[in-house]
Design an enzyme around this catalytic site. Structure first.
Site, PDB file in Angstrom:
ATOM      1  N   SER A  88     -12.855  52.037 -39.556  1.00  0.00           N
ATOM      2  CA  SER A  88     -12.178  50.735 -39.587  1.00  0.00           C
ATOM      3  C   SER A  88     -11.072  50.516 -38.569  1.00  0.00           C
ATOM      4  O   SER A  88     -10.579  49.400 -38.452  1.00  0.00           O
ATOM      5  CB  SER A  88     -11.599  50.485 -40.967  1.00  0.00           C
ATOM      6  OG  SER A  88     -12.592  49.950 -41.791  1.00  0.00           O
ATOM      7  N   LYS A 135      -1.661  45.813 -40.915  1.00  0.00           N
ATOM      8  CA  LYS A 135      -2.830  45.473 -41.733  1.00  0.00           C
ATOM      9  C   LYS A 135      -2.345  45.214 -43.159  1.00  0.00           C
ATOM     10  O   LYS A 135      -1.447  45.933 -43.647  1.00  0.00           O
ATOM     11  CB  LYS A 135      -3.809  46.650 -41.696  1.00  0.00           C
ATOM     12  CG  LYS A 135      -5.126  46.419 -42.424  1.00  0.00           C
ATOM     13  CD  LYS A 135      -6.048  47.637 -42.238  1.00  0.00           C
ATOM     14  CE  LYS A 135      -7.422  47.436 -42.872  1.00  0.00           C
ATOM     15  NZ  LYS A 135      -8.303  48.616 -42.672  1.00  0.00           N
ATOM     16  N   SER A 139     -12.996  47.385 -40.878  1.00  0.00           N
ATOM     17  CA  SER A 139     -12.291  46.411 -41.675  1.00  0.00           C
ATOM     18  C   SER A 139     -10.985  45.898 -41.063  1.00  0.00           C
ATOM     19  O   SER A 139     -10.507  44.832 -41.448  1.00  0.00           O
ATOM     20  CB  SER A 139     -11.985  46.997 -43.048  1.00  0.00           C
ATOM     21  OG  SER A 139     -11.074  48.068 -42.944  1.00  0.00           O
TER      22      SER A 139
END
Ligand code: GLN
Length: 489
Positions: A181, A82, A157
């Site tokens: 997330s 990420k 997210s």
């Protein structure tokens, strides 16, 4: 693409193939790059990938193996990051314009551990700006699409991390979870995602959102693979003062031990209105399955469940307003070209660099922390957080894990919730309290809706009881393997 391609294999299978000499890390990494070239224009999971660097790491792994010096089961297996997790000399944008030109000068601890284990650390994955959101629509670089239906969001997210695994662009990724997330996008994309106990995985090198809630964790197609990745990234780190000094169990080995049937708690507050009928039906089937293998289920109560979203949005925004103060037009970030004096440097750089959701949260957080309102909001939220944690402690005196859906609905369409922040915030109703209590949680895919969208179940465990949680999750997953289904792309 042949079914035998490395992209369709789990990390555990790739590890075995590498050990057996039937594939090389260069083969695997090249297959991954080809897959990204073929599908990522549609999915947009990746913000960046340094292909040459990935192939160099793969070649180094193959050379080591040829000399009999393999470093770990993940030696030669690609892992995507990420874009909030620092990798030396790679970009780190947090999907924000404000960090458009930033490159990390050092490796996050999780990255150093993966490199020490020989993994091929490759790719920067899309997210909601600074991990604030539930759909990846808040990325400054355009949204990621759900590989199961390109008109739907992948969740967020960590939507890039979940979509990349679901689309078979990379077998493993890392994400971060502050209020859901990792688990929510895992659920919406039909893969496994796990948030460890707060303190189990070092946050050093993670761009902070809300430091008392953030944890890094794995995405994979099976629970077995999640265990493999988790045991490499976990453990005490003197560079993170909140990391907990505890031994890391060998999760993979413990997964193979036959697990005794356990007691699962079903919190009545989670099974109320708001849950989609197909999600409900899917969770009922999971409950039936656990009962069929000898598990007991028990209705339990978490009376403070209603408080979790309001409490989270006070604490998380307060911490975010403080953490994001460092992006000031002087360090790390781009500077406004319109700045004419010192105040302008801060105000215009931040005004131009941050997106609407990030600004909303910085303003809310600064308000909650301001001297006149601190007691009314921040302090009260902290007290309520203690009550939420105590609720879980009471329940865990009676059960081994808590079973809930991960998300109230399957993936939603682009634009469906983005105009209404409250309805977006409600997508995390089942995941947020786990972060407030600091507990580990895992989302495991448990079927598809009638429109072909994945549904996920969540298991929440006791603090530092990851091994048990993984065993319970695996008792379901190894017999169903929903995460191994591949979307048509
Ligand atoms: N969706 C939640 C939020 O927007 C959680 C995000 C996260 O876990 N990073 O804050």
């Amino acid at each position: 693409m042949s079914n035998n391609s490395p992209i369709f294999k789990t990390a555990t299978e790739l590890s075995q193939d590498l050990q057996g000499g039937t594939v090389t890390s260069v083969d695997i990494t090249q297959a991954m790059i080809d897959r990204i070239d073929a599908v990522d224009e549609q999915v947009h999971a990746f913000l960046h990938i340094d292909k040459e660097d990935a192939l160099d790491q793969a070649k180094a792994s193959d050379d080591r193996r040829a000399k009999g010096e393999s470093l770990s089961p993940l030696d030669g297996v690609p892992v995507g990051m990420k874009d909030v997790i620092a990798v030396k000399d790679q970009p780190l944008t947090a999907a924000s314009k404000i960090l458009e030109n930033y490159r990390s000068p050092y490796d996050a601890t999780v990255v150093r551990k993966l490199k020490d284990a020989g993994a091929v650390v490759a790719g920067r994955l899309n997210l909601d700006e600074f991990a604030m959101g539930s759909s990846t629509e808040n990325s400054a670089y355009g949204p990621t699409r759900n590989p199961w239906n390109l008109e739907c969001v992948p969740g967020g997210s960590s939507g890039g991390s979940s979509a990349a695994v679901a689309a078979r662009e990379v077998p493993l990724t890392l994400g971060s979870d502050t209020g859901g997330s990792i688990r929510q996008p895992a659920s919406l994309c039909g893969v496994v995602g796990m948030k460890p106990t707060y303190g189990m995985v070092s946050r050093y090198g993670l761009a902070a959102f809300a430091s008392s809630l953030d944890q890094i964790g794995p995405f994979s197609t099976t629970v077995e693979d999640a265990a493999l990745l988790l045991e490499i990234i976990s453990g005490h780190d003197s560079l993170d003062s909140t990391s907990y000094p505890t031994e890391v169990p060998n999760y993979s080995a413990e997964l193979k031990n036959s697990s005794e049937p356990k007691v699962l708690g079903l919190p009545k507050e989670f099974f109320g209105p708001g849950m989609d009928d197909e999600v409900r039906a899917s969770i009922d089937q999971v409950i039936e399955y656990y009962r069929s293998i000898g598990y007991q289920t028990k209705e339990v109560s978490l009376p403070t469940t209603d408080l979790s979203i309001p409490v989270y949005y006070v604490i998380a925004t307060a911490e975010a307003s403080s953490n994001l103060a460092r992006y000031d037009g002087i360090r790390y970030t781009s500077r406004s070209e319109r700045a004419e004096n010192a105040i302008d440097v801060y105000a215009k750089s931040r005004g131009e660099g941050f997106g609407a959701e990030v600004k909303r949260r910085c303003i809310l957080g600064a308000y909650a922390l301001s001297s006149g309102y601190y007691d009314a909001y921040y302090l009260r939220a902290q007290k309520a957080r203690t009550l939420i944690r105590q609720d879980f402690e009471k329940v865990f005196a009676e059960v081994d894990a808590i079973l809930t859906p991960t998300s109230p609905t399957p993936a939603f369409k682009f634009g469906e919730k983005s105009e209404d922040p409250i309805s977006m915030y409600l997508s995390d109703v089942y995941t947020i309290s786990t972060n407030l209590a600091g507990l580990p949680g895992i989302s495991v895919p448990c079927g598809l809706s009638s429109s072909g969208l994945p549904i996920g179940m969540q298991l929440i465990g006791k603090a530092f009881d990851e091994s048990n949680l993984l065993q319970i999750a695996n008792a379901y997953d190894r017999e169903h393997l929903h995460g191994r289904q591949v979307p048509n792309l």
